[in-house]
Motif scaffolding. Structure first.
Motif: not given
Length: 452
Positions: A176-182, A190-191
């Motif tokens: 979930i948060y990886q998709r948001i970061l991308r 970064w990030p």
């Protein structure tokens, strides 16, 4: 173990002494635990199949797995750990243990143990003997030993489990948060950029010169520690740390459940059963283990109440009376009653996938290709419902595996008989996916030579 906190006994000094719980309150608590456990089982089972599929795609092996030999030893190992914790948490644990051993050990050994661990007047204690043999320049260390109490150990255990819970929570929320970061509009920086790190500690299996261990083959070294993380893992852990800190300060049931659910899903995903036979043996052994330690002794309940850490799910029965912030009388379900059946159900999820790949059939409908996974989830629901019904009827803690093991083990076997797949299910294994040590490889080669 499933447990419900009993209503407090009549006590004029206790303001909650006359509190009783209505059927609606008890049913709400039980249904909440019911829903949370099913969430863990389904989520963990799906993640487990995806995890193994990713390893196969990368041509990597499962580093740790519960094989038949480990499943055979697991109940004994768990019993030793459980009983050790019981001795530790029991207020008069040392005296009780010595009294028990004095009955079963020879008199001279029992007398020596008593003199060593419970010194009387004029005798030397174990700490005094340790002080006598300690060098003068190191005796300052002994000043801290008497100050380390059970409370210190308990707090250390709580901190450790809260941190591990935050790591598990970050791991299951990573997609979930990886998709948001991308999606961040910051380019490839970064990030958004994800950098991987490997922390490892190797030990050489043979003598080698300094510097050679880095380029040594896998046959000549073994990992004592290997931790692989990336920058997104670190960000996720930092985001989840407030949950652990909040639980350290408040011990609230909401933070407890967040960490407990994360533990359960992460455990089901990463604990790998090597075969259906290993899973059957594990469930059968823990079936006896759970019954003995709950019904024959007070060990299980004492340890469950003694460890103030997120090792079980809780839901308050007095939530309607005191609100979700102040509620304190909980129904509880141990994480073992979720994870142990969960890893078995996850194995059946992978078995469904194997059948689908073998037959080459395309999925049609919600159950197509997922017969055993869906059926055993229903079996788990039935077993857990029986557990909670019996628990509320008798008003005492119940060994949940007493009801979960027969339903989760027998119902898929019956389904296999109906579908004509009993032999295929019983002999299903994933040992070809397991990373074996050198001793196991040599034993396999020796067995193959004997067969030939």
């Amino acid at each position: 173990m499933a447990e419900t906190t009993p209503s407090p006994s009549l006590d004029a000094g206790n303001p909650t002494a006359n509190v009783t719980f209505t059927f609606a309150e008890q049913a709400t608590a039980s249904l909440a635990l019911y829903g949370l456990s099913l969430l863990c089982i389904v989520w963990g089972g799906i993640n487990s199949a995806s995890f193994v599929k990713r390893l196969i795609a990368k041509k990597r092996l499962v580093e740790t797995s519960i094989t038949i030999s480990e499943a055979r030893k697991f109940p004994l190992t768990a019993s030793i750990v459980l009983f050790s914790l019981y001795i530790f948490f029991k207020p008069d644990g040392k005296e009780w243990l010595l009294g028990f051993l004095s009955v079963h050990l020879p008199a001279h050994i029992s007398e020596r143990l008593n003199k060593t661990l419970l010194p009387g007047e004029g005798s030397t204690s174990l700490f005094q003997k340790l002080e006598a043999v300690t060098p003068e320049n190191a005796k300052f260390l002994l000043e801290y030993i008497p100050t380390i109490t059970k409370q210190h150990f308990m707090y250390f255990l709580l901190v450790f489990l809260c941190f591990e819970g935050c790591v598990s929570l970050a791991a299951i929320l990573k997609p979930i948060y990886q998709r948001i970061l991308r999606l961040l509009p910051i380019g490839d920086r970064w990030p958004r950029k994800n950098t991987s790190y490997l922390l490892s500690l190797k030990k050489g299996k043979k003598e080698m010169d300094q510097g050679d261990i880095e380029d040594a083959t896998k046959r000549d070294v073994e990992y004592l520690m290997k931790i692989e993380v990336d920058s997104h893992d670190i960000i996720g852990i930092l985001m989840c740390i407030p949950v652990g800190i909040s639980h350290l300060y408040r011990r609230h049931w909401v933070t407890n459940n967040l960490l407990g659910v994360a533990f359960s899903i992460f455990g089901i995903e990463n604990l790998h059963l090597s075969s259906f036979k290993a899973g059957s043996l594990l469930l059968s052994g823990l079936f006896i283990y759970d019954i003995f330690w709950v019904f024959a002794t007070d060990v299980m309940t004492s340890v469950a109440k003694g460890i103030d850490a997120p090792i079980l799910l809780q839901f308050p029965q007095d939530i309607f009376q005191n609100g979700w912030l102040e509620a304190s009388k909980h129904s509880m379900l141990g994480l073992g009653d979720i994870v142990i059946p969960g890893i078995f159900i996850a194995l059946l999820r992978r078995f469904d996938q194997r059948l689908g790949e073998k037959s080459g059939e395309k999925a049609k409908g919600p159950l197509k290709g997922r017969y055993y996974f869906a059926t055993t989830i229903i079996a788990y629901m039935l077993g857990l419902f029986i557990t909670m019904a019996v628990m509320h009827h008798f008003k005492r803690a119940q060994p949940a595996l007493l009801y979960l093991v027969p339903t989760c083990l027998l119902i898929p076997l019956v389904l296999a008989v109906i579908r004509g797949e009993l032999s295929e299910l019983w002999n299903y294994d994933e040992e070809h996916l397991i990373e074996k040590d050198e001793d196991s490889k040599k034993k396999k080669v020796s067995d193959d030579k004997k067969k030939n």
